[in-house]
Write a protein that holds these residues in place. Structure first.
Motif, PDB file in Angstrom:
ATOM      1  N   GLY A 186       1.069  -1.309  -0.244  1.00  0.00           N
ATOM      2  CA  GLY A 186      -0.054   0.041  -0.005  1.00  0.00           C
ATOM      3  C   GLY A 186       0.831   1.423  -0.016  1.00  0.00           C
ATOM      4  O   GLY A 186       0.481   2.100  -0.868  1.00  0.00           O
ATOM      5  N   ARG A 187       1.946   1.314   0.848  1.00  0.00           N
ATOM      6  CA  ARG A 187       2.636   2.368   0.973  1.00  0.00           C
ATOM      7  C   ARG A 187       3.513   2.730  -0.318  1.00  0.00           C
ATOM      8  O   ARG A 187       3.500   3.863  -0.764  1.00  0.00           O
ATOM      9  CB  ARG A 187       3.556   2.250   1.834  1.00  0.00           C
ATOM     10  CG  ARG A 187       2.743   2.378   3.392  1.00  0.00           C
ATOM     11  CD  ARG A 187       3.757   2.020   4.555  1.00  0.00           C
ATOM     12  NE  ARG A 187       3.137   1.786   5.713  1.00  0.00           N
ATOM     13  CZ  ARG A 187       2.896   2.846   6.653  1.00  0.00           C
ATOM     14  NH1 ARG A 187       3.706   3.973   6.507  1.00  0.00           N
ATOM     15  NH2 ARG A 187       2.264   2.720   8.061  1.00  0.00           N
ATOM     16  N   ARG A 188       4.128   1.502  -1.021  1.00  0.00           N
ATOM     17  CA  ARG A 188       4.682   1.724  -2.266  1.00  0.00           C
ATOM     18  C   ARG A 188       3.752   2.281  -3.507  1.00  0.00           C
ATOM     19  O   ARG A 188       4.093   3.126  -4.107  1.00  0.00           O
ATOM     20  CB  ARG A 188       5.195   0.389  -2.761  1.00  0.00           C
ATOM     21  CG  ARG A 188       5.829   0.403  -4.064  1.00  0.00           C
ATOM     22  CD  ARG A 188       6.759  -0.806  -4.450  1.00  0.00           C
ATOM     23  NE  ARG A 188       5.733  -1.978  -4.180  1.00  0.00           N
ATOM     24  CZ  ARG A 188       6.311  -3.365  -4.105  1.00  0.00           C
ATOM     25  NH1 ARG A 188       7.436  -3.549  -4.049  1.00  0.00           N
ATOM     26  NH2 ARG A 188       5.357  -4.139  -4.085  1.00  0.00           N
ATOM     27  N   TRP A 189       2.516   1.538  -3.507  1.00  0.00           N
ATOM     28  CA  TRP A 189       1.550   2.145  -4.383  1.00  0.00           C
ATOM     29  C   TRP A 189       0.994   3.428  -4.123  1.00  0.00           C
ATOM     30  O   TRP A 189       1.063   3.919  -5.165  1.00  0.00           O
ATOM     31  CB  TRP A 189       0.170   1.191  -4.079  1.00  0.00           C
ATOM     32  CG  TRP A 189      -0.914   1.685  -5.108  1.00  0.00           C
ATOM     33  CD1 TRP A 189      -1.306   1.277  -6.368  1.00  0.00           C
ATOM     34  CD2 TRP A 189      -2.028   2.664  -4.724  1.00  0.00           C
ATOM     35  NE1 TRP A 189      -2.360   1.914  -6.626  1.00  0.00           N
ATOM     36  CE2 TRP A 189      -2.978   2.468  -5.877  1.00  0.00           C
ATOM     37  CE3 TRP A 189      -2.180   3.539  -3.757  1.00  0.00           C
ATOM     38  CZ2 TRP A 189      -3.957   3.620  -5.879  1.00  0.00           C
ATOM     39  CZ3 TRP A 189      -3.383   4.351  -3.829  1.00  0.00           C
ATOM     40  CH2 TRP A 189      -4.201   4.424  -4.940  1.00  0.00           C
ATOM     41  N   VAL A 190       0.822   4.213  -3.079  1.00  0.00           N
ATOM     42  CA  VAL A 190       0.563   5.577  -3.085  1.00  0.00           C
ATOM     43  C   VAL A 190       1.539   6.376  -3.354  1.00  0.00           C
ATOM     44  O   VAL A 190       1.523   7.430  -3.572  1.00  0.00           O
ATOM     45  CB  VAL A 190       0.008   5.746  -1.512  1.00  0.00           C
ATOM     46  CG1 VAL A 190       1.037   5.999  -0.647  1.00  0.00           C
ATOM     47  CG2 VAL A 190      -1.181   7.032  -1.694  1.00  0.00           C
ATOM     48  N   ARG A 191       3.127   5.846  -3.178  1.00  0.00           N
ATOM     49  CA  ARG A 191       3.788   6.844  -3.547  1.00  0.00           C
ATOM     50  C   ARG A 191       4.035   6.904  -5.113  1.00  0.00           C
ATOM     51  O   ARG A 191       4.318   7.830  -5.799  1.00  0.00           O
ATOM     52  CB  ARG A 191       5.581   6.436  -3.137  1.00  0.00           C
ATOM     53  CG  ARG A 191       5.496   6.449  -1.536  1.00  0.00           C
ATOM     54  CD  ARG A 191       7.011   6.432  -0.989  1.00  0.00           C
ATOM     55  NE  ARG A 191       7.041   7.008   0.278  1.00  0.00           N
ATOM     56  CZ  ARG A 191       7.524   8.289   0.587  1.00  0.00           C
ATOM     57  NH1 ARG A 191       7.667   9.183  -0.566  1.00  0.00           N
ATOM     58  NH2 ARG A 191       7.648   8.806   1.888  1.00  0.00           N
ATOM     59  N   GLU A 192       3.791   5.590  -5.853  1.00  0.00           N
ATOM     60  CA  GLU A 192       3.838   5.649  -7.438  1.00  0.00           C
ATOM     61  C   GLU A 192       2.766   6.451  -7.780  1.00  0.00           C
ATOM     62  O   GLU A 192       2.859   7.254  -8.725  1.00  0.00           O
ATOM     63  CB  GLU A 192       3.439   4.285  -7.700  1.00  0.00           C
ATOM     64  CG  GLU A 192       4.769   3.380  -7.529  1.00  0.00           C
ATOM     65  CD  GLU A 192       4.490   1.893  -7.778  1.00  0.00           C
ATOM     66  OE1 GLU A 192       3.367   1.558  -7.879  1.00  0.00           O
ATOM     67  OE2 GLU A 192       5.502   0.991  -7.563  1.00  0.00           O
ATOM     68  N   LEU A 193       1.636   6.590  -6.984  1.00  0.00           N
ATOM     69  CA  LEU A 193       0.436   7.352  -7.714  1.00  0.00           C
ATOM     70  C   LEU A 193       0.887   8.944  -7.312  1.00  0.00           C
ATOM     71  O   LEU A 193       0.762   9.678  -8.245  1.00  0.00           O
ATOM     72  CB  LEU A 193      -0.950   7.200  -6.390  1.00  0.00           C
ATOM     73  CG  LEU A 193      -1.917   8.081  -6.809  1.00  0.00           C
ATOM     74  CD1 LEU A 193      -2.248   8.202  -8.161  1.00  0.00           C
ATOM     75  CD2 LEU A 193      -2.970   7.937  -5.553  1.00  0.00           C
ATOM     76  N   PHE A 194       1.682   9.077  -6.173  1.00  0.00           N
ATOM     77  CA  PHE A 194       2.090  10.468  -5.871  1.00  0.00           C
ATOM     78  C   PHE A 194       2.951  10.894  -6.976  1.00  0.00           C
ATOM     79  O   PHE A 194       2.839  12.151  -7.529  1.00  0.00           O
ATOM     80  CB  PHE A 194       2.706  10.649  -4.731  1.00  0.00           C
ATOM     81  CG  PHE A 194       3.451  11.882  -4.104  1.00  0.00           C
ATOM     82  CD1 PHE A 194       2.494  13.155  -3.712  1.00  0.00           C
ATOM     83  CD2 PHE A 194       4.598  12.280  -4.644  1.00  0.00           C
ATOM     84  CE1 PHE A 194       3.095  14.086  -3.242  1.00  0.00           C
ATOM     85  CE2 PHE A 194       5.221  13.473  -4.278  1.00  0.00           C
ATOM     86  CZ  PHE A 194       4.348  14.488  -3.917  1.00  0.00           C
ATOM     87  N   VAL A 195       3.926  10.062  -7.598  1.00  0.00           N
ATOM     88  CA  VAL A 195       4.773  10.522  -8.598  1.00  0.00           C
ATOM     89  C   VAL A 195       4.096  10.901  -9.884  1.00  0.00           C
ATOM     90  O   VAL A 195       4.409  11.872 -10.585  1.00  0.00           O
ATOM     91  CB  VAL A 195       5.845   9.391  -8.934  1.00  0.00           C
ATOM     92  CG1 VAL A 195       6.523   9.417 -10.232  1.00  0.00           C
ATOM     93  CG2 VAL A 195       6.928   9.110  -7.745  1.00  0.00           C
ATOM     94  N   MET A 224      -1.175  13.782   0.951  1.00  0.00           N
ATOM     95  CA  MET A 224      -0.890  14.744  -0.234  1.00  0.00           C
ATOM     96  C   MET A 224      -1.560  14.148  -1.573  1.00  0.00           C
ATOM     97  O   MET A 224      -2.077  15.127  -2.231  1.00  0.00           O
ATOM     98  CB  MET A 224       0.635  14.879  -0.410  1.00  0.00           C
ATOM     99  CG  MET A 224       1.058  15.397   0.813  1.00  0.00           C
ATOM    100  SD  MET A 224       0.642  17.202   1.212  1.00  0.00           S
ATOM    101  CE  MET A 224      -0.594  16.750   2.305  1.00  0.00           C
ATOM    102  N   ALA A 225      -1.371  12.616  -2.018  1.00  0.00           N
ATOM    103  CA  ALA A 225      -2.046  12.221  -3.098  1.00  0.00           C
ATOM    104  C   ALA A 225      -3.609  12.578  -2.832  1.00  0.00           C
ATOM    105  O   ALA A 225      -4.508  12.891  -3.787  1.00  0.00           O
ATOM    106  CB  ALA A 225      -1.794  10.787  -3.395  1.00  0.00           C
ATOM    107  N   TRP A 226      -4.273  12.285  -1.600  1.00  0.00           N
ATOM    108  CA  TRP A 226      -5.615  12.288  -1.507  1.00  0.00           C
ATOM    109  C   TRP A 226      -5.941  13.852  -1.733  1.00  0.00           C
ATOM    110  O   TRP A 226      -6.993  13.879  -2.588  1.00  0.00           O
ATOM    111  CB  TRP A 226      -6.061  11.922  -0.084  1.00  0.00           C
ATOM    112  CG  TRP A 226      -7.212  11.684   0.098  1.00  0.00           C
ATOM    113  CD1 TRP A 226      -8.220  10.991   0.099  1.00  0.00           C
ATOM    114  CD2 TRP A 226      -8.122  12.833   0.907  1.00  0.00           C
ATOM    115  NE1 TRP A 226      -9.326  11.283   0.398  1.00  0.00           N
ATOM    116  CE2 TRP A 226      -9.414  12.438   1.165  1.00  0.00           C
ATOM    117  CE3 TRP A 226      -7.908  14.226   1.236  1.00  0.00           C
ATOM    118  CZ2 TRP A 226     -10.563  12.963   1.448  1.00  0.00           C
ATOM    119  CZ3 TRP A 226      -9.051  14.854   1.775  1.00  0.00           C
ATOM    120  CH2 TRP A 226     -10.409  14.423   1.805  1.00  0.00           C
TER     121      TRP A 226
END
Length: 341
Positions: A186-195, A224-226
């Motif tokens: 989950g943490r990796r997924w959201v960082r990819e989304l943020f990028v 931040m992504a949210w």
């Protein structure tokens, strides 16, 4: 995989999914997936669908294939029950649900790799027309793109002027709980989304530098992504008044019958009471990702367990993100609710 040119584009049936855009050749790849095969997987991606030979078609040839029904959209933030809503509406005679068709991701990837901006609109129009071919007897196609496609949502509503959209999102603390619950993935997924959001210029207005972001925790990056997606969704609502409604996951799970009735009405679908009862007893009692038995009570228990393990971090990041939202003028509660509050 075979790469055979289809002989008669105009006769192509709805089971032939417009699956991929090959930017190297400028062709569209179609794969033959019947309704049962599509319904058996959560996403129409190569990771989930069985491997089949594809058939290629030039875009000029593909223009011989006409759209046969309205297209509507479920845009989403991720981790908000959007896959479940799409599965609920995917029923013979009601609608053909298309959950995260890869051709739309291919367009986003081509765009980010520097495709000519003037080429994106026509290609997106081709893809949406080809996705607007539900199975015979269905009233519409309901497309739930991956949330990496959200940057094209406004263009999609312009290209398909009859389309309506439901924006699904999770309350901030639920979104953070989902990320924490999934651990490293989950943490990796959201960082990819943020990028990806940063590449589209969506996070720069939050008031932080790249150096600031590097110092933030995984859940701060998730917040931040949210917020970036909330800002995008607010603009979408303003840009298409009356055509976009919003539904948060908590409201959906609290009143699924009302949510489904209003969703069907918003999309112009006729949903009779008997069919609604079947949906409530079927898809809503299963995990939309793996098909296992999974009720609203099971979901609540999972979230409670995650909050017990990560509650302090979730609470602190939620308060911090709310202050950021106030400072930069982002609404944390979206307007145009599907279900009256």
């Amino acid at each position: 995989m075979a790469d055979n040119i289809l002989a008669s584009p105009a006769a192509l049936g709805a089971e032939w999914l417009a699956h991929r855009f090959d930017e190297a050749t400028g062709t569209i790849r179609f794969v033959d997936y019947d309704r049962q095969t599509r319904a058996a997987v959560p996403f129409l991606t190569d990771d989930h669908l069985p491997r089949r030979d594809f058939r290629s078609m030039t875009r000029d040839e593909a223009r011989a294939i006409g759209q046969t029904a309205p297209v509507h959209f479920i845009f989403h933030s991720g981790f908000c029950c959007s896959t479940l809503l799409a599965a609920c509406l995917d029923r013979p005679g009601l609608a053909s649900g298309l959950s995260e068709p890869v051709i739309l991701n291919d367009i986003v990837g081509w765009r980010m790799r520097g495709a000519p901006p003037e080429a994106i609109g026509p290609l997106l129009a081709d893809a949406l027309r080809l996705l607007g071919r539900p199975f015979p007897g269905d009233q519409a196609a309901v497309v739930k793109p991956s949330n990496v496609v959200n940057g094209l949502a406004a263009a999609m509503l312009v290209i398909q002027p009859q389309a309506r959209a439901i924006v699904m999102h999770a309350p901030l603390d639920d979104f953070l709980t989902s990320i924490a619950k999934k651990g490293l993935d989950g943490r990796r997924w959201v960082r990819e989304l943020f990028v990806k959001l940063r590449a589209e210029g969506r996070v720069q207005a939050l008031g932080f530098t790249d150096l600031d972001f590097l110092g933030q925790t995984d859940l701060q990056i998730a917040a931040m992504a949210w917020l970036a997606q909330q800002s995008l969704f607010s603009s979408l609502i303003l840009g298409a008044p009356g055509r976009v409604r919003t539904l948060d996951s908590a409201a959906f799970m609290a009143a699924p019958d009302a949510a489904l009735r209003h969703a069907a009405a918003h999309f112009g679908l006729t949903l009779d009471p008997a069919e609604l009862a079947q949906i409530l007893a079927g898809p809503l009692q299963r995990n939309s990702k793996d098909g296992a038995r999974y009720s609203a009570a099971d979901r609540a228990a999972d979230y409670d367990a995650s909050r017990a393990a990560h509650g302090d971090e979730i609470a602190k990041v939620t308060l911090w993100a709310q202050e950021v939202a106030r400072a930069v003028g982002i609404e944390t509660t979206l307007g145009a609710p599907l279900i009256a509050q």
